[in-house]
Design an enzyme around this catalytic site. Structure first.
Site, PDB file in Angstrom:
ATOM      1  N   LYS A 414     -28.516  11.601  -6.086  1.00  0.00           N
ATOM      2  CA  LYS A 414     -29.957  11.497  -6.320  1.00  0.00           C
ATOM      3  C   LYS A 414     -30.619  10.739  -5.176  1.00  0.00           C
ATOM      4  O   LYS A 414     -29.927  10.075  -4.409  1.00  0.00           O
ATOM      5  CB  LYS A 414     -30.209  10.791  -7.653  1.00  0.00           C
ATOM      6  CG  LYS A 414     -29.585   9.407  -7.722  1.00  0.00           C
ATOM      7  CD  LYS A 414     -29.676   8.810  -9.121  1.00  0.00           C
ATOM      8  CE  LYS A 414     -29.097   7.411  -9.117  1.00  0.00           C
ATOM      9  NZ  LYS A 414     -29.073   6.803 -10.436  1.00  0.00           N
ATOM     10  N   TYR A 641     -48.541  -9.343  16.485  1.00  0.00           N
ATOM     11  CA  TYR A 641     -49.801  -9.459  15.739  1.00  0.00           C
ATOM     12  C   TYR A 641     -49.947 -10.831  15.096  1.00  0.00           C
ATOM     13  O   TYR A 641     -49.003 -11.322  14.474  1.00  0.00           O
ATOM     14  CB  TYR A 641     -49.833  -8.439  14.598  1.00  0.00           C
ATOM     15  CG  TYR A 641     -50.106  -7.010  14.996  1.00  0.00           C
ATOM     16  CD1 TYR A 641     -51.285  -6.659  15.637  1.00  0.00           C
ATOM     17  CD2 TYR A 641     -49.195  -6.012  14.690  1.00  0.00           C
ATOM     18  CE1 TYR A 641     -51.544  -5.329  15.964  1.00  0.00           C
ATOM     19  CE2 TYR A 641     -49.438  -4.687  15.008  1.00  0.00           C
ATOM     20  CZ  TYR A 641     -50.614  -4.356  15.650  1.00  0.00           C
ATOM     21  OH  TYR A 641     -50.866  -3.054  15.968  1.00  0.00           O
TER      22      TYR A 641
END
Ligand SMILES: *Cc1c(COP(=O)(O)O)cnc(C)c1O
Length: 747
Positions: A414, A641
């Site tokens: 899955k 940043y």
């Protein structure tokens, strides 16, 4: 019997021995041994092989209505081994055998290359060293060979004696014997050593590292010459292995040239490449043997309608001007062996000539083909999730060894195989004999079917919107509510479906989905009133299998599940499979394995509980990229940043093209997370950007532009990363963005 087999082989000139029908290459020259293994039965493929032109079969049962010559034996594996034993006794080659926990293949390859300088030499193909691989290797040794180097490997006690009887080596090399791992089946380390050393019991000499002297003295008869090699503690693995090889060669009058001692790329890679191509690269020693297995690896990846191209560098064992025959390829480009010269290849072949095809590029490192393969692989995708298919096989077999042989394994693929990619895994697990695959949604199952996966598939959590696809793709739904059951019955009846397998889920304590114990009576009534569905299995899921302090709760679930199954069996009046254990459950509560278990996270090599049963799992997925820029910055400089990291010392800072859009969690920025570069753990500096991050490589030896950077995997366990983030490995594995290229390889 084996005499009869050998006689038939000679009479028909059937010198290609085949045990895996998918590897058929030259039907007229093939003898097929129909082996029965835990996962498969070769008898199933006889009719197909006969239709394709194979004429000679060694079988346990003669099939009806198939043309061909059949030799019936009690046990085909024993017959194959005995045939190899007799064939071996007629060989004049001097035989060297190599075994050990690590390094067998490279030592074998080096020695074979060294012997080839003295006389004709045969050797085991790749790592064919098992109970099947060794007889096939021996039967491939040329009658005129002066030397043969054969690799021997065992996976459980009792196997080495059989290998020794076949190989009868004159000289044995032991590359090393690793510590005992659980589930190996030996009483202790000494027993493991004795088993491996059986290979030398009739030899003239055995060569080994001095550290196993005690075991050699205890297990190897006095008649055998014992040559202990002192390996300096500072030696790396190449020096270690070459010292052993050199000593063994000396015994047979050969030398190990320095240029032979080099790393060997044993991996076969399959990866996405330019123009929607799939590229398989093979940089192993380039000869006909290794070509066969590379072609095999490729043909198994072939899908309908896709062109197949082979680009082949000069074969070492083919110095004639004859290009080797390759069946099944739409186009073959030869370099050497009478094909293009390297210069012509460089001038005439370009990446743009290839689109939407499956390409095998086989050539040794440094050659034109190997170089070209890199261009085809679209190297601008520096960031890859590497998936080791051998590790999947290893982990699957690790768990199989913990279970009864009759217990089926449902392999959980899955969430796109826990992020590793469902299709390649499914193919590998299908050939390993998993009982079922389990996907989360119908689309995933549909995709597997489209790619030729034929084994049973369970669809967990299906909010089914497309019943045509469910039924036509034979996807077996999990059923967890009456509404859902009614809908399946209604949709199935519309389409005239009967006896469709479904899997009934009970909630025994997870409190997520499932019928309750109190639903049993009405559930059985509805199931008995319809012909549309039939119960293939009844299952439940454990909430606390990996919580070592909550076993009371787990026992409560297991007991409730047992009683639910008994009542369902009585209510339905027919048998179904039962399964409740996940990875942690298999390791900790094997007495509740019932008929099936569901193996998830541990298949991917992640150990969530650290009990002895889970030791020795191998890492499957590694997320790596490369450094694309390096700068030296003085202390006080800010990175990224918002200036969130200020350097506290003069630092070497590298940029790596992996950001949060690739699945790198932003919480790992600002020195929380570390990455692995050349053996050092390097902190991530500053805020992680969308497509890049910066790392401190001041303490990483030799790190530079182009160096490999590992975010998790082989060297940096994914659980270390999830611990830092306060989450679980599952989340890290499934968060790698689809834009990251998946590269699959075998060793
Ligand atoms: C995911 C899942 C598993 C596998 O669990 P692991 O802990 O990964 O082994 C088993 N059963 C069900 C129903 C699941 O959803």
């Amino acid at each position: 019997m084996s005499d009869i087999i050998l006689e038939a082989i000679c009479r028909r000139g059937a010198d290609v021995v085949l045990t895996d029908s998918r590897s058929l290459r030259e039907p007229a020259r093939t003898v097929f041994f129909a082996l029965r293994t835990a996962n498969n039965d070769g008898h199933k493929y006889i009719a197909e092989l006969a239709a394709r032109g194979v004429g000679l079969f060694v079988v346990e049962e003669i099939p009806d209505g198939v043309d061909g010559e059949f030799i019936k034996v009690d046990n085909t594996l024993a017959a194959l081994q005995h045939t190899a034993e007799i064939y071996r006794s007629g060989l004049s080659a001097r035989v060297v055998a190599v075994t050990g926990s690590k390094g067998k293949t490279i030592v074998k390859e080096w020695m074979a290359e060294a012997f080839a300088l003295k006389g004709e030499t045969s050797r085991s193909p790749r790592s064919w060293n098992s109970q099947i691989g060794v007889p096939l290797s021996l039967l491939g040794v040329s009658q005129t060979a002066e030397f043969a180097v054969i690799e021997a490997g065992i996976s459980m006690p009792g196997e080495m004696a059989r290998l020794e009887r076949m190989i009868r080596p004159e000289v044995v090399v032991i590359t090393g014997i690793e510590e005992l791992r659980p589930a190996e089946g030996y009483e202790d380390y000494a027993a493991k050593c004795s088993e491996k050393l059986l290979l030398a019991r009739n030899a003239r000499a055995v060569v080994y590292q001095a550290s196993i002297q005690e075991a050699v003295d205890r297990s190897v008869p006095p008649s055998v010459m014992k040559i202990a090699v002192e390996v300096p503690p500072s030696a790396d693995w190449m020096q270690h292995d070459s010292l052993l090889a050199r000593e063994a060669l000396r015994l047979l009058g050969a030398e190990l040239p320095d240029d032979v001692v080099r790393p060997l790329r044993t991996r076969l890679d399959a990866s996405d490449g330019v123009n929607n191509c799939t590229i398989i690269t093979d940089r192993f020693t380039c000869d006909s043997f290794s070509l066969t297995s590379a072609l095999d690896f490729m043909m198994r990846r072939r899908t309908a309608g896709r062109r197949v191209t082979v680009i082949l560098d000069r074969l070492r064992d083919c110095d004639c001007d004859r290009m080797p025959q390759i069946d099944g390829a739409d186009r073959v480009i030869y370099v050497g062996n009478g094909g293009l010269t390297a210069e012509q290849f460089r001038a005439e072949v370009s990446v743009g000539d290839f689109s939407d095809e499956l390409i095998l590029a086989k050539g040794e490192e440094g050659g034109v083909v190997s170089e070209f393969a890199e261009q085809l692989q679209a190297r601008h995708h520096e960031t890859v999730l590497e998936v080791n298919l051998d590790a999947i096989v290893h982990n699957f077999n690790h768990f199989r060894a913990l279970l009864k042989p009759s217990t089926g394994i449902v392999a959980m693929v899955k969430a796109s195989g826990y992020g590793a990619g469902a299709y390649e895994l499914a193919k590998t697990l299908q050939s390993q004999g998993a009982a079922y695959l389990a996907v989360a949604v119908v689309d995933e199952g549909e995709e597997l079917r489209r790619n030729g996966i034929t084994m049973p598939i369970m669809a967990l959590n299906p909010k089914v919107t497309n019943y045509d696809s469910l039924f036509s793709n034979r996807l077996e739904p999990e059923v967890f509510s009456f509404d859902m059951l009614d809908e399946i019955i209604r949709e199935g009846a519309k389409r005239g479906v009967t006896g469709y397998p479904v899997h009934i889920k009970f909630d025994t304590g997870m409190h997520r989905l499932g019928f309750l114990e109190s639903d049993i009576d009405s559930l059985c009534r509805r199931l008995l009133a319809t012909e549309v569905v039939t119960v293939a299995s009844v299952f439940s899921h454990l909430a606390t299998a990996d919580c070592l302090d909550m076993d009371d709760y787990t026992m409560g679930q297991l007991n409730m599940f047992t009683s639910i199954c008994e009542r369902m069996r009585a209510g339905l009046g027919y048998a179904f499979k039962r399964h409740v254990l996940n990875s942690a459950g298999i390791a900790r509560f094997p007495q509740w394995q019932f008929e099936m278990v569901r193996l998830g996270i541990s298949l991917y090599g992640v150990d969530t509980i650290s009990v002895p049963e889970t030791r020795g799992l191998r890492t499957v997925s590694t997320l790596r990229s490369i450094i694309i820029s390096v700068k030296d910055w003085p202390a006080g400089t800010s990175i990224g940043y918002g200036r969130r990291t200020i350097l506290d010392r003069d630092s070497k800072v590298a940029t790596v093209p992996v950001g949060y859009a690739d699945g790198l969690d932003r919480h790992l920025g600002n020195r929380v997370g570390k990455v692995w570069v050349n053996g050092a753990l390097c902190p991530i500096l500053g805020n992680i950007c969308m497509d890049a991050c910066m790392i401190d490589i001041t303490d990483a030896p030799g790190a530079e532009t182009g160096s490999s950077v590992e975010f998790f995997g082989e060297n940096l366990p994914v659980s270390d990363v999830s611990d830092l983030l306060g989450t679980i490995p599952y989340e890290i594995l499934t968060s790698v963005s689809p834009r990251v290229k998946r590269v699959y390889y075998r060793e």
